[in-house]
Scaffold this motif. Structure first.
Motif, PDB file in Angstrom:
ATOM      1  N   LYS A   1      88.392  31.622  22.988  1.00 48.78           N
ATOM      2  CA  LYS A   1      89.782  31.273  22.663  1.00 48.78           C
ATOM      3  C   LYS A   1      89.955  31.026  21.169  1.00 48.78           C
ATOM      4  O   LYS A   1      90.938  31.455  20.552  1.00 48.78           O
ATOM      5  CB  LYS A   1      90.213  30.032  23.462  1.00 48.78           C
ATOM      6  CG  LYS A   1      90.295  30.275  24.956  1.00 48.78           C
ATOM      7  CD  LYS A   1      90.647  28.992  25.711  1.00 48.78           C
ATOM      8  CE  LYS A   1      90.697  29.239  27.215  1.00 48.78           C
ATOM      9  NZ  LYS A   1      91.019  28.005  27.968  1.00 48.78           N
ATOM     10  N   ILE A   2      88.985  30.329  20.578  1.00 52.21           N
ATOM     11  CA  ILE A   2      89.044  30.069  19.132  1.00 52.21           C
ATOM     12  C   ILE A   2      88.914  31.387  18.365  1.00 52.21           C
ATOM     13  O   ILE A   2      89.636  31.624  17.386  1.00 52.21           O
ATOM     14  CB  ILE A   2      87.946  29.079  18.722  1.00 52.21           C
ATOM     15  CG1 ILE A   2      88.178  27.721  19.391  1.00 52.21           C
ATOM     16  CG2 ILE A   2      87.893  28.922  17.209  1.00 52.21           C
ATOM     17  CD1 ILE A   2      87.011  26.759  19.262  1.00 52.21           C
ATOM     18  N   SER A   3      88.019  32.253  18.808  1.00 56.11           N
ATOM     19  CA  SER A   3      87.830  33.551  18.155  1.00 56.11           C
ATOM     20  C   SER A   3      89.110  34.363  18.161  1.00 56.11           C
ATOM     21  O   SER A   3      89.489  34.976  17.144  1.00 56.11           O
ATOM     22  CB  SER A   3      86.727  34.343  18.862  1.00 56.11           C
ATOM     23  OG  SER A   3      85.495  33.690  18.805  1.00 56.11           O
ATOM     24  N   GLU A   4      89.782  34.401  19.306  1.00 55.43           N
ATOM     25  CA  GLU A   4      91.031  35.159  19.413  1.00 55.43           C
ATOM     26  C   GLU A   4      92.065  34.643  18.419  1.00 55.43           C
ATOM     27  O   GLU A   4      92.735  35.438  17.727  1.00 55.43           O
ATOM     28  CB  GLU A   4      91.584  35.060  20.834  1.00 55.43           C
ATOM     29  CG  GLU A   4      90.775  35.829  21.864  1.00 55.43           C
ATOM     30  CD  GLU A   4      91.259  35.604  23.286  1.00 55.43           C
ATOM     31  OE1 GLU A   4      90.900  36.409  24.151  1.00 55.43           O
ATOM     32  OE2 GLU A   4      91.998  34.619  23.519  1.00 55.43           O
ATOM     33  N   ARG A   5      92.184  33.343  18.326  1.00 60.94           N
ATOM     34  CA  ARG A   5      93.199  32.763  17.428  1.00 60.94           C
ATOM     35  C   ARG A   5      92.885  33.062  15.972  1.00 60.94           C
ATOM     36  O   ARG A   5      93.775  33.383  15.172  1.00 60.94           O
ATOM     37  CB  ARG A   5      93.299  31.253  17.672  1.00 60.94           C
ATOM     38  CG  ARG A   5      93.829  30.923  19.057  1.00 60.94           C
ATOM     39  CD  ARG A   5      93.743  29.441  19.372  1.00 60.94           C
ATOM     40  NE  ARG A   5      94.163  29.186  20.746  1.00 60.94           N
ATOM     41  CZ  ARG A   5      94.172  27.990  21.319  1.00 60.94           C
ATOM     42  NH1 ARG A   5      93.772  26.939  20.621  1.00 60.94           N
ATOM     43  NH2 ARG A   5      94.562  27.842  22.560  1.00 60.94           N
TER      44      ARG A   5
END
Length: 292
Positions: free
Chosen positions: A273-277
């Motif tokens: 999720k952090i990577s996507e953001r």
């Protein structure tokens, strides 16, 4: 990456049965094992049982895990016909350690160090074969309780201690089609082969981008970026309750990200999720996406 290095050298073929390279591999209770190819170890289509937990996580190093896992297959059967469909399978990756050993005579971790870590200058990266000194790594906690140091012995499917910066060199390697600086680790052909959707043409009634396996990649169509119209390759990793990590590469955009976390049940799903953001915001900054 290790297998594709051997493919580039002409020492291994993806379509050749694993038994060609590992004559000691045998499953007397299920003759279908002879149909398992090298490709199937990497795309989760081998049908091997899945995840042998004996000695996977221990309080002392256990470098014999891969050999023990293969020996144990003598008493087991496949879950399905080799190549029928792909379901995430650590045993396939563990067999890669036995493949590397059989073909090169080197232990898997030594092969990786010589052919990947050293050329990329990943000098702080290492497999957990000896105790790590206090202060040299991120200790894991459960709440405020510091957890003991455990060993993840499944070296070819996990167990590499590294830093986000050093792991990001793998992202650069793929962005540059197999090269990092003056070091060429993989051919352009191998990078492209790893990024091919391995589930096309197999039994896959409910396509799911999170598991659109490449060779080694968990997905070659990372869902969050795919929804925004971008191609991204992704690989996650977990040591449950201790560490979670993710590496994602947008080859066409020359972008990559590495996210790692420790303690309090941080898992790869959080790193994703952090990577996507991070990547979506980077695409906005580059003017490739209108808004985040």
């Amino acid at each position: 990456i290790s297998v594709m290095i051997l493919v580039d050298r002409g020492d291994v073929s993806l379509e050749e049965p694993v038994t060609t390279y590992i004559p000691a591999f045998s499953m007397p209770l299920d003759a279908r094992y002879r149909d398992i190819t090298v490709r199937m170890l990497l795309n989760h289509a081998s049908g091997l049982p899945g995840n042998d937990s004996r000695g996977a996580v221990t309080v002392a190093p256990f470098p014999g895990y891969a050999a023990q896992m293969m020996h144990g297959l003598q008493y087991q059967r496949l879950k399905h016909d080799p190549g029928l469909f792909s379901a995430y399978n650590n045993d396939g990756f563990t067999m890669v350690a036995n493949l590397v050993k059989a073909v090169t005579g080197q232990d898997y971790q030594d092969f990786v160090c010589e052919n990947i870590l050293t050329p990329l200058g990943m000098n702080a990266s290492r497999f957990h074969t000896v105790p790590l000194p206090d202060g040299s790594y991120a200790r894991a906690y459960s709440g405020d309780t510091r957890l003991e140091q455990y060993y993840l012995n499944v070296y070819s499917s996990g167990g590499l201690f590294t830093t986000p910066e050093e792991l990001s060199r793998l992202a650069v390697l793929f962005i540059n089609n197999g090269a990092y600086g003056s070091s060429r680790i993989l051919t352009t052909r191998s990078v492209a082969a790893m990024a091919q959707d391995q589930r096309l043409g197999s039994f896959n009634p409910v396509p799911f981008e999170e598991n659109r396996f490449g060779l080694g990649w968990d997905t070659v169509a990372e869902p969050g970026l795919w929804a925004a119209g971008f191609t991204a390759w992704q690989k996650t990793g977990d040591m449950s309750g201790y560490y979670g990590a993710n590496i994602a590469v947008l080859p066409n955009e020359k972008l990559g990200v590495v996210v790692m976390g420790a303690s309090n049940q941080f898992a790869s799903k959080h790193a994703v999720k952090i990577s996507e953001r991070i990547l979506l915001r980077a695409l906005v900054e580059k003017g490739r996406l209108a808004a985040m």
